[in-house]
Design a protein around this motif. Sequence first.
Motif, PDB file in Angstrom:
ATOM      1  N   LEU A 122      16.773  -1.562  -3.024  1.00 19.45           N
ATOM      2  CA  LEU A 122      15.984  -1.626  -4.183  1.00 19.45           C
ATOM      3  C   LEU A 122      16.937  -0.730  -5.333  1.00 19.45           C
ATOM      4  CD1 LEU A 122      12.460  -1.754  -3.129  1.00 19.45           C
ATOM      5  CD2 LEU A 122      13.881  -3.568  -3.775  1.00 19.45           C
ATOM      6  N   ARG A 123      18.053  -0.019  -5.027  1.00 13.67           N
ATOM      7  CA  ARG A 123      18.879   0.881  -5.845  1.00 13.67           C
ATOM      8  C   ARG A 123      19.453  -0.337  -6.919  1.00 13.67           C
ATOM      9  NH1 ARG A 123      21.643   4.451  -2.932  1.00 13.67           N
ATOM     10  NH2 ARG A 123      19.594   5.540  -2.522  1.00 13.67           N
ATOM     11  N   GLY A 124      19.430   0.003  -8.164  1.00 13.83           N
ATOM     12  CA  GLY A 124      20.058  -1.004  -8.885  1.00 13.83           C
ATOM     13  C   GLY A 124      19.050  -2.179  -9.383  1.00 13.83           C
ATOM     14  N   VAL A 125      17.861  -2.258  -8.644  1.00 11.24           N
ATOM     15  CA  VAL A 125      16.775  -3.217  -9.248  1.00 11.24           C
ATOM     16  C   VAL A 125      16.093  -2.753 -10.385  1.00 11.24           C
ATOM     17  CG1 VAL A 125      14.618  -4.428  -8.634  1.00 11.24           C
ATOM     18  CG2 VAL A 125      16.623  -4.270  -6.996  1.00 11.24           C
ATOM     19  N   ALA A 126      15.684  -3.586 -11.521  1.00 13.91           N
ATOM     20  CA  ALA A 126      15.379  -2.897 -12.742  1.00 13.91           C
ATOM     21  C   ALA A 126      14.035  -2.512 -12.520  1.00 13.91           C
ATOM     22  CB  ALA A 126      15.228  -4.270 -13.825  1.00 13.91           C
ATOM     23  N   ARG A 127      13.557  -1.397 -13.234  1.00 13.74           N
ATOM     24  CA  ARG A 127      12.323  -0.635 -13.104  1.00 13.74           C
ATOM     25  C   ARG A 127      11.622  -0.700 -14.650  1.00 13.74           C
ATOM     26  NH1 ARG A 127      14.591   4.752 -10.192  1.00 13.74           N
ATOM     27  NH2 ARG A 127      16.048   3.840  -8.861  1.00 13.74           N
ATOM     28  N   ARG A 173       0.707  -1.214  -0.046  1.00 12.95           N
ATOM     29  CA  ARG A 173       0.038   0.131   0.154  1.00 12.95           C
ATOM     30  C   ARG A 173       0.829   1.278   0.007  1.00 12.95           C
ATOM     31  NH1 ARG A 173      -2.431   1.230   4.327  1.00 12.95           N
ATOM     32  NH2 ARG A 173      -1.529  -0.106   5.516  1.00 12.95           N
ATOM     33  N   ARG A 174       1.938   1.153   0.754  1.00 14.85           N
ATOM     34  CA  ARG A 174       2.867   2.236   0.831  1.00 14.85           C
ATOM     35  C   ARG A 174       4.089   2.250   0.052  1.00 14.85           C
ATOM     36  NH1 ARG A 174       2.911   2.831   7.145  1.00 14.85           N
ATOM     37  NH2 ARG A 174       3.416   0.894   7.286  1.00 14.85           N
ATOM     38  N   GLY A 175       4.906   3.303   0.074  1.00 12.32           N
ATOM     39  CA  GLY A 175       5.855   3.465  -0.807  1.00 12.32           C
ATOM     40  C   GLY A 175       7.421   2.312  -0.336  1.00 12.32           C
ATOM     41  N   PRO A 176       8.250   2.303  -1.159  1.00  8.43           N
ATOM     42  CA  PRO A 176       9.653   1.480  -0.715  1.00  8.43           C
ATOM     43  C   PRO A 176      10.331   1.801   0.587  1.00  8.43           C
ATOM     44  CG  PRO A 176      10.185   2.809  -2.826  1.00  8.43           C
ATOM     45  CD  PRO A 176       8.581   3.199  -2.362  1.00  8.43           C
ATOM     46  N   ASP A 177      10.152   2.983   0.864  1.00  9.21           N
ATOM     47  CA  ASP A 177      10.609   3.522   2.234  1.00  9.21           C
ATOM     48  C   ASP A 177       9.742   2.739   3.443  1.00  9.21           C
ATOM     49  OD1 ASP A 177       8.505   4.860   1.397  1.00  9.21           O
ATOM     50  OD2 ASP A 177       9.209   6.913   2.294  1.00  9.21           O
ATOM     51  N   VAL A 211      11.900   7.912  -4.661  1.00 11.94           N
ATOM     52  CA  VAL A 211      12.261   7.484  -3.367  1.00 11.94           C
ATOM     53  C   VAL A 211      13.422   6.581  -3.310  1.00 11.94           C
ATOM     54  CG1 VAL A 211      11.523   6.101  -1.330  1.00 11.94           C
ATOM     55  CG2 VAL A 211       9.874   7.841  -2.096  1.00 11.94           C
ATOM     56  N   ILE A 212      13.456   5.737  -4.167  1.00  6.83           N
ATOM     57  CA  ILE A 212      14.544   4.744  -4.064  1.00  6.83           C
ATOM     58  C   ILE A 212      15.883   5.590  -4.467  1.00  6.83           C
ATOM     59  CG2 ILE A 212      15.589   2.871  -5.466  1.00  6.83           C
ATOM     60  CD1 ILE A 212      12.904   1.902  -5.831  1.00  6.83           C
ATOM     61  N   ASP A 213      15.826   6.594  -5.379  1.00  2.44           N
ATOM     62  CA  ASP A 213      17.088   7.236  -5.663  1.00  2.44           C
ATOM     63  C   ASP A 213      17.602   8.292  -4.540  1.00  2.44           C
ATOM     64  OD1 ASP A 213      17.085   6.067  -8.311  1.00  2.44           O
ATOM     65  OD2 ASP A 213      15.973   7.724  -9.082  1.00  2.44           O
ATOM     66  N   ALA A 214      16.354   8.669  -3.850  1.00  2.00           N
ATOM     67  CA  ALA A 214      16.836   9.408  -2.791  1.00  2.00           C
ATOM     68  C   ALA A 214      17.319   8.898  -1.456  1.00  2.00           C
ATOM     69  CB  ALA A 214      15.825  10.652  -2.442  1.00  2.00           C
ATOM     70  N   ALA A 215      17.231   7.550  -1.414  1.00  2.00           N
ATOM     71  CA  ALA A 215      17.110   6.960  -0.157  1.00  2.00           C
ATOM     72  C   ALA A 215      18.841   6.786   0.386  1.00  2.00           C
ATOM     73  CB  ALA A 215      16.985   5.410  -0.337  1.00  2.00           C
ATOM     74  N   GLY A 216      18.944   7.038   1.636  1.00  2.00           N
ATOM     75  CA  GLY A 216      20.354   7.000   2.171  1.00  2.00           C
ATOM     76  C   GLY A 216      20.698   5.614   2.459  1.00  2.00           C
ATOM     77  N   PRO A 217      22.089   5.554   2.600  1.00  2.00           N
ATOM     78  CA  PRO A 217      22.561   4.140   2.752  1.00  2.00           C
ATOM     79  C   PRO A 217      22.136   3.414   3.611  1.00  2.00           C
ATOM     80  CG  PRO A 217      24.399   5.919   3.640  1.00  2.00           C
ATOM     81  CD  PRO A 217      23.131   6.436   3.050  1.00  2.00           C
ATOM     82  N   LYS A 218      21.480   3.752   4.762  1.00  2.00           N
ATOM     83  CA  LYS A 218      20.750   2.907   5.721  1.00  2.00           C
ATOM     84  C   LYS A 218      19.291   2.821   5.755  1.00  2.00           C
ATOM     85  CE  LYS A 218      22.865   5.203   9.176  1.00  2.00           C
ATOM     86  NZ  LYS A 218      23.184   5.468  10.458  1.00  2.00           N
ATOM     87  N   ASP A 235       7.923  -1.997 -10.336  1.00  2.00           N
ATOM     88  CA  ASP A 235       6.811  -1.576 -11.041  1.00  2.00           C
ATOM     89  C   ASP A 235       6.787  -0.093 -11.026  1.00  2.00           C
ATOM     90  OD1 ASP A 235       4.916  -1.029 -12.719  1.00  2.00           O
ATOM     91  OD2 ASP A 235       3.217  -2.167 -11.796  1.00  2.00           O
ATOM     92  N   ALA A 236       7.207   0.622 -12.119  1.00  2.00           N
ATOM     93  CA  ALA A 236       7.415   2.084 -12.192  1.00  2.00           C
ATOM     94  C   ALA A 236       6.280   2.624 -12.373  1.00  2.00           C
ATOM     95  CB  ALA A 236       8.733   2.464 -12.882  1.00  2.00           C
ATOM     96  N   HIS A 237       4.998   2.425 -12.004  1.00  2.00           N
ATOM     97  CA  HIS A 237       3.887   2.984 -12.565  1.00  2.00           C
ATOM     98  C   HIS A 237       3.750   4.404 -11.834  1.00  2.00           C
ATOM     99  CE1 HIS A 237       1.539   2.444  -8.593  1.00  2.00           C
ATOM    100  NE2 HIS A 237       2.365   1.615  -8.274  1.00  2.00           N
ATOM    101  N   ASP A 238       4.393   4.720 -10.928  1.00  2.00           N
ATOM    102  CA  ASP A 238       4.064   5.980 -10.133  1.00  2.00           C
ATOM    103  C   ASP A 238       5.503   6.561  -9.925  1.00  2.00           C
ATOM    104  OD1 ASP A 238       4.031   8.180  -7.947  1.00  2.00           O
ATOM    105  OD2 ASP A 238       1.747   7.228  -7.517  1.00  2.00           O
TER     106      ASP A 238
END
Length: 510
Positions: free
Chosen positions: A358-363, A309-313, A345-352, A336-339
């Motif tokens: 999920l950075r590097g996972v295909a979209r 329901r919510r985002g990857p974070d 969110v994935i691109d802006a995520a910090g290392p922790k 799934d990059a429908h939104d």
Amino acid sequence: MAFAITQTCCSDATCVSVCPVNCIRPTPEEQAFGSTEMLHIDPKTCIDCGACADACPVDAIFPVESLTAGQREYADMNAAYFEQAEEVAEGAGANASGPNFHSWGEPAFDRVLPPDFGPLRVAIVGTGPAGMYAAEDLLLHTRAEVTLIDRLPAAGGLIRYGVAPDHPATKKIGDTFARFHTHPRVRMHLGLEVGGDVTTEEIAAHHDAVIYAVGAATDRRLGIPGEDRTGSLSATTFVAWYNAHPDVAPDAVDLSSERVVVIGNGNVALDVARILVTDPEALADTGIARHALAELRHSKVREVVLLGRRGPDDAACTRPELLALKHLPEVDLVVDAHDPRIGAVIDAAGPKDKAAVLRGVARETVDWSAPPSATGRRRRIVFRFLSTPVEVCGDAHMRAVRVAGGAGELEIPAGMALRAIGYRGVPQPGLPYDEATGTVPHERGRVIGRTGTYVVGWIKRGPSGGIGANRVCAAETVGTLLADAVSGALPAPTPGPKAFHRLARRRSRR
């Protein structure tokens, strides 16, 4: 060379108690204990003695230099926990004058038993981690005689029937508990159902105290139309099926469809997704049920959709489990990059941050109208975030899950849906029950309104925390029980010490 804690960490803190330099955090005395995804070893403080690795009940600790390529990220996760000064201060501060950076806390003695404290007769209903931590506490620190009761034909509870078969290291903690099954002060009765074969009153009459460690036996409902259509199951049923739980029939699961939708993205959701796409031959030498292995060998499943329901974070799974999913052989991961918010969110995520895994996972923007086998791709797991299930569509049998999110609503065609949105406790015969929380009302483990009756584990605190969280939970309950015994609040059992065992043998279904 430091050591690092990896994916299978059970957080029961056995490693903390043997570390000679206090470099494993958080400890059970710290506020963060039980809320972190795993324990961590400070690489700057670790003296490479290996005591933690020897003590670990689930084989989760290894020298950093011996980690495989897929495990190297766990070393970074361990180090990152200690990087910021505020985290070190949270863990008890610096100690420049000592041989380690983490100072020791003042010794605490929470229990003081009188020298003439006699043996108690304690019944524990449930042989999962919570019940066995309570039994361990009583057997090691008192002269209690313990009666273990379980309605199932095999002991172990969550360890036996809830851990995925491809996590054999996690199941090894069951060996730690099993050593108490044959303890000279333990009597165990399997296949004995409380409320059916024996009553709560009968158990209470034969013991000084009774501890209920019955877990959360059912799943949470979605409350949407079509939830009970054929093909729509709970993840608890699926997990029980592949672990040969006696309550679930061997033919309860049909894997004849190419796509399965798993509603939820917690650790259980990841477990069932992983089992569905793993090469069955990789599971052949595990403890998976034979009927499940046979069905998986004939499975047509090519794609599993993890619906959140919510985002990857805000994914409910832990970072270690999510990280392990990236290293499944011959399985592709897709977001799934429908939104556009998902990728941002994935691109802006910090290392922790969890989303950083999920950075590097295909979209890709998934075309749900195409069957998974249309392109001849490998099996894959698709993360679809920001999507709420609103209906399980179909007639007698489901054909799709309709979801809302992003630009509107759409149907994801699927032949099976598994809801994995959490567990829930059920009412226990003769005990009070809080319908809102699915727990038994209590005060520090003491059941409200029932003298000599206690709870531990998920039926006490709700379905939160992993295996190790039950150690602290059990310590609180046992502490309350012993305090009641010292104060004279426990009613003495009237029948003799062997009377219950004779009763149980007469009533047992097996």
